[in-house]
Write a protein that holds these residues in place. Structure first.
Motif, PDB file in Angstrom:
ATOM      1  N   ARG A  52       0.834  -1.202   0.000  1.00 43.50           N
ATOM      2  CA  ARG A  52       0.000   0.000   0.000  1.00 43.50           C
ATOM      3  C   ARG A  52       0.871   1.254   0.000  1.00 43.50           C
ATOM      4  NH1 ARG A  52      -2.528   1.117   5.436  1.00 43.50           N
ATOM      5  NH2 ARG A  52      -0.403   1.856   5.674  1.00 43.50           N
ATOM      6  N   ASP A  53       1.904   1.271   0.846  1.00 41.53           N
ATOM      7  CA  ASP A  53       2.798   2.434   0.900  1.00 41.53           C
ATOM      8  C   ASP A  53       3.539   2.626  -0.416  1.00 41.53           C
ATOM      9  OD1 ASP A  53       1.970   2.839   3.480  1.00 41.53           O
ATOM     10  OD2 ASP A  53       3.754   1.924   4.401  1.00 41.53           O
ATOM     11  N   LEU A  54       3.939   1.525  -1.044  1.00 38.40           N
ATOM     12  CA  LEU A  54       4.618   1.613  -2.329  1.00 38.40           C
ATOM     13  C   LEU A  54       3.702   2.195  -3.398  1.00 38.40           C
ATOM     14  CD1 LEU A  54       7.174   0.925  -3.969  1.00 38.40           C
ATOM     15  CD2 LEU A  54       6.174  -1.306  -4.384  1.00 38.40           C
ATOM     16  N   LYS A  55       2.450   1.756  -3.398  1.00 39.67           N
ATOM     17  CA  LYS A  55       1.488   2.281  -4.375  1.00 39.67           C
ATOM     18  C   LYS A  55       1.239   3.764  -4.145  1.00 39.67           C
ATOM     19  CE  LYS A  55      -1.056  -1.936  -5.422  1.00 39.67           C
ATOM     20  NZ  LYS A  55      -2.347  -2.618  -5.327  1.00 39.67           N
ATOM     21  N   ARG A  56       1.166   4.186  -2.889  1.00 40.92           N
ATOM     22  CA  ARG A  56       0.977   5.610  -2.587  1.00 40.92           C
ATOM     23  C   ARG A  56       2.169   6.433  -3.052  1.00 40.92           C
ATOM     24  NH1 ARG A  56      -1.652   5.532   3.504  1.00 40.92           N
ATOM     25  NH2 ARG A  56      -3.690   4.764   2.865  1.00 40.92           N
ATOM     26  N   ALA A  57       3.365   5.911  -2.839  1.00 37.20           N
ATOM     27  CA  ALA A  57       4.572   6.627  -3.267  1.00 37.20           C
ATOM     28  C   ALA A  57       4.596   6.762  -4.783  1.00 37.20           C
ATOM     29  CB  ALA A  57       5.820   5.906  -2.773  1.00 37.20           C
ATOM     30  N   ARG A  58       4.223   5.711  -5.483  1.00 32.59           N
ATOM     31  CA  ARG A  58       4.180   5.776  -6.948  1.00 32.59           C
ATOM     32  C   ARG A  58       3.153   6.787  -7.421  1.00 32.59           C
ATOM     33  NH1 ARG A  58       4.381  -0.506  -8.779  1.00 32.59           N
ATOM     34  NH2 ARG A  58       6.569  -0.876  -8.304  1.00 32.59           N
ATOM     35  N   ALA A  59       2.012   6.860  -6.733  1.00 34.33           N
ATOM     36  CA  ALA A  59       0.966   7.800  -7.142  1.00 34.33           C
ATOM     37  C   ALA A  59       1.458   9.231  -6.968  1.00 34.33           C
ATOM     38  CB  ALA A  59      -0.299   7.565  -6.323  1.00 34.33           C
ATOM     39  N   ARG A  60       2.247   9.495  -5.922  1.00 38.60           N
ATOM     40  CA  ARG A  60       2.774  10.839  -5.723  1.00 38.60           C
ATOM     41  C   ARG A  60       3.791  11.195  -6.805  1.00 38.60           C
ATOM     42  NH1 ARG A  60       2.442   9.416  -0.180  1.00 38.60           N
ATOM     43  NH2 ARG A  60       4.559   8.599  -0.190  1.00 38.60           N
ATOM     44  N   GLU A  61       4.532  10.214  -7.279  1.00 44.59           N
ATOM     45  CA  GLU A  61       5.562  10.461  -8.273  1.00 44.59           C
ATOM     46  C   GLU A  61       5.036  10.348  -9.704  1.00 44.59           C
ATOM     47  OE1 GLU A  61       8.645   7.683  -7.453  1.00 44.59           O
ATOM     48  OE2 GLU A  61       8.952   8.416  -5.430  1.00 44.59           O
ATOM     49  N   ALA A  62       3.762  10.100  -9.853  1.00 50.72           N
ATOM     50  CA  ALA A  62       3.191   9.904 -11.190  1.00 50.72           C
ATOM     51  C   ALA A  62       3.333  11.175 -12.016  1.00 50.72           C
ATOM     52  CB  ALA A  62       1.726   9.514 -11.084  1.00 50.72           C
ATOM     53  N   LYS A  63       3.424  10.998 -13.306  1.00 40.51           N
ATOM     54  CA  LYS A  63       3.550  12.134 -14.202  1.00 40.51           C
ATOM     55  C   LYS A  63       2.186  12.778 -14.390  1.00 40.51           C
ATOM     56  CE  LYS A  63       7.359  10.017 -16.613  1.00 40.51           C
ATOM     57  NZ  LYS A  63       7.903   9.552 -17.865  1.00 40.51           N
ATOM     58  N   HIS A  64       2.210  14.077 -14.470  1.00 41.62           N
ATOM     59  CA  HIS A  64       0.982  14.826 -14.709  1.00 41.62           C
ATOM     60  C   HIS A  64       1.127  15.503 -16.064  1.00 41.62           C
ATOM     61  CE1 HIS A  64      -0.207  14.078 -10.579  1.00 41.62           C
ATOM     62  NE2 HIS A  64       1.041  14.369 -10.238  1.00 41.62           N
ATOM     63  N   TYR A  65       0.203  15.244 -16.930  1.00 40.27           N
ATOM     64  CA  TYR A  65       0.298  15.711 -18.304  1.00 40.27           C
ATOM     65  C   TYR A  65      -0.478  17.006 -18.501  1.00 40.27           C
ATOM     66  CZ  TYR A  65       2.189  11.135 -19.206  1.00 40.27           C
ATOM     67  OH  TYR A  65       2.963  10.018 -19.169  1.00 40.27           O
ATOM     68  N   VAL A  66       0.077  17.863 -19.358  1.00 42.31           N
ATOM     69  CA  VAL A  66      -0.581  19.100 -19.755  1.00 42.31           C
ATOM     70  C   VAL A  66      -0.637  19.110 -21.275  1.00 42.31           C
ATOM     71  CG1 VAL A  66      -0.437  21.613 -19.733  1.00 42.31           C
ATOM     72  CG2 VAL A  66       0.313  20.312 -17.744  1.00 42.31           C
ATOM     73  N   ASN A  67      -1.805  19.297 -21.805  1.00 40.86           N
ATOM     74  CA  ASN A  67      -1.973  19.379 -23.260  1.00 40.86           C
ATOM     75  C   ASN A  67      -2.053  20.837 -23.669  1.00 40.86           C
ATOM     76  OD1 ASN A  67      -2.112  16.596 -23.563  1.00 40.86           O
ATOM     77  ND2 ASN A  67      -4.304  16.590 -23.111  1.00 40.86           N
ATOM     78  N   CYS A  68      -1.334  21.184 -24.706  1.00 43.46           N
ATOM     79  CA  CYS A  68      -1.460  22.543 -25.232  1.00 43.46           C
ATOM     80  C   CYS A  68      -1.372  22.489 -26.752  1.00 43.46           C
ATOM     81  CB  CYS A  68      -0.414  23.473 -24.633  1.00 43.46           C
ATOM     82  SG  CYS A  68       1.260  23.092 -25.108  1.00 43.46           S
ATOM     83  N   PRO A  69      -2.293  23.148 -27.400  1.00 40.52           N
ATOM     84  CA  PRO A  69      -2.243  23.162 -28.869  1.00 40.52           C
ATOM     85  C   PRO A  69      -1.159  24.138 -29.348  1.00 40.52           C
ATOM     86  CG  PRO A  69      -4.116  24.414 -28.095  1.00 40.52           C
ATOM     87  CD  PRO A  69      -3.479  23.807 -26.878  1.00 40.52           C
ATOM     88  N   LEU A  70      -0.398  23.723 -30.345  1.00 44.29           N
ATOM     89  CA  LEU A  70       0.642  24.570 -30.920  1.00 44.29           C
ATOM     90  C   LEU A  70       0.300  24.841 -32.381  1.00 44.29           C
ATOM     91  CD1 LEU A  70       3.855  22.752 -29.620  1.00 44.29           C
ATOM     92  CD2 LEU A  70       2.781  24.799 -28.679  1.00 44.29           C
ATOM     93  N   ASP A  71       0.654  26.044 -32.839  1.00 44.93           N
ATOM     94  CA  ASP A  71       0.457  26.300 -34.257  1.00 44.93           C
ATOM     95  C   ASP A  71       1.546  25.556 -35.030  1.00 44.93           C
ATOM     96  OD1 ASP A  71       2.773  28.329 -34.828  1.00 44.93           O
ATOM     97  OD2 ASP A  71       1.759  29.061 -33.019  1.00 44.93           O
TER      98      ASP A  71
END
Length: 106
Positions: A52-71
């Motif tokens: 459980r602690d390992l899964k929580r640590a992984r969730a904190r380190e998970a990547k957070h994605y940002v989408n942005c349109p580019l011309d």
């Protein structure tokens, strides 16, 4: 010529089972069985906590994605810069965002 070796007389299955000593497993007492089961349960519970602690640590380190349109022009410049410098486009974008935030006090 060599004389044939004498062979042992064939043994029937009944004789073979009689001659083998019977080995019985020691029967642990009730207290021993109970203590072993408690130890096993505690080890399993500790393993669950670690998982459980390992899964929580992984969730904190998970990547957070940002989408942005580019011309089109910006995207091609980004691709060219990534190709020329042999790095990924995401590395360039992350560095640019980090630089912008640092320059503006964030």
């Amino acid at each position: 010529m060599a004389a044939p070796k004498p062979t042992a007389p064939p043994v029937s299955e009944a004789d073979a089972t009689r001659e083998r000593p019977r080995r019985s497993l020691p029967n642990p007492s009730g207290d021993e069985r109970k203590s072993k089961s408690i130890e096993r349960a505690l080890a399993q519970e500790e393993g669950r906590f670690r998982l459980r602690d390992l899964k929580r640590a992984r969730a904190r380190e998970a990547k957070h994605y940002v989408n942005c349109p580019l011309d089109y022009e910006t995207k091609t410049r980004l691709q060219k810069a990534a190709f020329d410098n042999d790095i990924k486009m995401t590395v360039i974008i992350k560095a640019a965002i980090d630089q912008f935030l640092r320059d503006n006090g964030y």
